[in-house]
Write an enzyme that holds these catalytic residues in place. Structure first.
Site, PDB file in Angstrom:
ATOM      1  CB  SER A 183      -0.930   0.002   1.203  1.00  0.00           C
ATOM      2  OG  SER A 183      -0.153  -0.013   2.389  1.00  0.00           O
ATOM      3  CG  HIS A 211      -4.054  -2.009   0.204  1.00  0.00           C
ATOM      4  ND1 HIS A 211      -4.533  -0.731   0.318  1.00  0.00           N
ATOM      5  CD2 HIS A 211      -3.524  -2.308   1.420  1.00  0.00           C
ATOM      6  CE1 HIS A 211      -4.282  -0.257   1.528  1.00  0.00           C
ATOM      7  NE2 HIS A 211      -3.667  -1.201   2.222  1.00  0.00           N
ATOM      8  CE  LYS A 242      -6.682  -1.536   3.769  1.00  0.00           C
ATOM      9  NZ  LYS A 242      -6.797  -0.363   4.645  1.00  0.00           N
TER      10      LYS A 242
HETATM   11  C1  LIG Z   1      -1.947  -4.889   4.280  1.00  0.00           C
HETATM   12  C2  LIG Z   1      -2.939  -4.492   5.322  1.00  0.00           C
HETATM   13  N1  LIG Z   1      -3.414  -5.443   6.154  1.00  0.00           N
HETATM   14  C3  LIG Z   1      -4.317  -5.142   7.104  1.00  0.00           C
HETATM   15  C4  LIG Z   1      -4.793  -3.850   7.269  1.00  0.00           C
HETATM   16  C5  LIG Z   1      -5.744  -3.554   8.373  1.00  0.00           C
HETATM   17  O1  LIG Z   1      -7.044  -3.383   7.905  1.00  0.00           O
HETATM   18  P1  LIG Z   1      -8.174  -2.702   8.798  1.00  0.00           P
HETATM   19  O2  LIG Z   1      -8.238  -1.281   8.397  1.00  0.00           O
HETATM   20  O3  LIG Z   1      -9.402  -3.438   8.432  1.00  0.00           O
HETATM   21  O4  LIG Z   1      -7.825  -2.876  10.222  1.00  0.00           O
HETATM   22  C6  LIG Z   1      -4.343  -2.863   6.418  1.00  0.00           C
HETATM   23  C7  LIG Z   1      -4.878  -1.499   6.564  1.00  0.00           C
HETATM   24  O5  LIG Z   1      -4.287  -0.498   6.351  1.00  0.00           O
HETATM   25  C8  LIG Z   1      -3.384  -3.170   5.421  1.00  0.00           C
HETATM   26  O6  LIG Z   1      -2.906  -2.234   4.610  1.00  0.00           O
END
Ligand SMILES: Cc1ncc(COP(=O)(O)O)c(C=O)c1O
Length: 393
Positions: A183, A211, A242
């Site tokens: 990301s 993502h 997302k």
């Molecule tokens: C790769 C990745 N895993 C997990 C998450 C966590 O997601 P959540 O916003 O649902 O806690 C994110 C969020 O930024 C992420 O980029």
């Protein structure tokens, strides 16, 4: 004890001098998935993760409203106690079906999905090999589990191979964890190579498609689908926050042991289950990924349009066009100035500074949405162009 927080204050001092907090800026009003009010100004939102623009989708809203009326504002309890409603079970069935897997489990956030899954699998005595640019939830999950953690060079199947080889007998049954799309720079994991290495060493593979769900693959299942390696992926983890436009997380797998997490995973057990309205809108959003490929096409058309425009202007970008477009700046100051310049021109993007970024770079993260109009993309380009003209790099 409070000294630790005072150190945070010291690190923030240069940002405080700006008189505006880039890391706590309120979106004062939300008009649409890609438009809000920031600093009293109507602003294009190009720093969300609203890839498919579904947060205001009429069907998602209607489903959420209906659930709110029928089942109330919250579950007020853990999945293990009073927090499992028919919607949670239906959503788990639908995730399993969507991915063509036998088992699925839903968590309250994506962060907790990683804590829950990795925190249980990566137990003391096990080895977890994780990409060096992994999201905090991957690190934290492995740390929570207590496994030996080995970082391998970002996106290097070769380095992974080397480290597995060094493990000898312990490589068999080790857990490899990668993300589909990263990301920060918007680059994809080389999953074909990683899957091949994992297979050869008899390791397990978990892919966080946070993502990439709804973004990559013919059916929108992510980078694993696009690369044709889903059979090698033992656990897929993801988030509702997302493409699905809500809050929550999930894991799917063909391994029946996944269901046992319900009795062993503290991040699953000791927190309240997602609200009924969240579950209801997520179910509709998941269906939309399947049934509305046009959303994905629009997202990609927007992403390519902005990437090409910024490239033409001479900005240094992430390695490939994707819905995450990273603009890499020379310094922290230049990143801050550009970020502020964009905001003054009615464009919000994410400011990313070290230590949160790979290799200590300072960058602006533009994230595209299917809901951006071509006019909005052109307005974002124009703002970047004006800043470039005013202060060429
Ligand atoms: C790769 C990745 N895993 C997990 C998450 C966590 O997601 P959540 O916003 O649902 O806690 C994110 C969020 O930024 C992420 O980029």
């Amino acid at each position: 004890m409070l000294e630790r927080l005072r150190q945070v204050a010291a690190a923030r001092r240069e940002l405080d001098e700006l008189g505006i907090d880039p890391f706590g800026i309120p979106i004062e009003r939300v008009y649409a998935p890609t438009e809000g009010q920031v600093n009293g100004r109507r602003t294009i939102l190009a720093g969300t993760n609203n890839y498919l623009g579904l947060t205001f989708d009429p069907e998602c809203l209607a489903a959420a409203r209906d659930a709110l009326e029928r089942e109330g504002t919250g579950t007020t309890g853990s999945r293990m106690a009073n927090g499992t409603y028919p919607g949670h079970l239906a959503l788990e069935r639908e995730f399993a079906e969507f991915y063509g897997r036998r088992y699925a489990i839903v968590f309250s956030t994506g962060y907790q999905a990683n804590l829950g899954v990795l925190g249980t699998l990566a137990a003391p005595g096990e080895v977890a090999l994780i990409d060096a640019d992994s999201h905090a939830s991957i690190y934290d999950g492995c740390r929570l589990g207590g496994a030996d953690i080995i970082r391998f060079r970002h996106n290097s199947a070769e380095d992974l191979e080397k480290r597995l080889r060094r493990l000898g007998e312990r490589a068999r049954g080790a857990l490899v964890v990668v993300e589909g799309l990263y990301s920060m720079l918007g680059d994809r994991a080389p999953l074909t190579d990683i899957a091949e290495v994992k297979r050869r060493h008899g390791a397990y593979l978990a892919v966080d498609e946070a993502h990439s769900l709804g973004v990559f693959g013919e059916q929108g299942r992510g980078v694993s689908e696009e690369a044709g390696v889903e059979a090698d992926v033992d656990f897929v983890v993801g988030t509702f926050s997302k493409s699905l436009g809500a809050t929550g997380g999930f894991c799917v797998s063909d391994r029946k042991e996944l269901s046992l997490l319900r009795y062993a995973s503290r991040p699953y057990i000791f927190t309240a289950a997602p609200s009924p309205s969240v579950v209801a809108s997520t179910r509709v959003a998941l269906r939309s990924i399947r049934e509305r490929p046009g959303l994905r096409a629009r997202l990609w058309s927007n992403a390519r349009r902005l990437y090409a425009a910024l490239q033409e202007m001479g900005y240094r970008l992430g390695p490939e066009p994707s819905p995450v477009i990273a603009v890499v700046l020379e310094s922290k100051t230049q990143a801050l100035d550009t970020w502020r310049g964009l905001l003054e021109r009615g464009v919000y993007v994410n400011l990313m500074l070290p230590p949160a970024t790979p290799n200590g770079v300072s960058l602006l993260r533009c994230s595209m949405s299917a809901a951006h109009t071509p006019e909005q993309i052109d307005a974002i380009s124009k703002a970047f162009a004006e800043i470039r003209e005013a202060a060429p790099a």
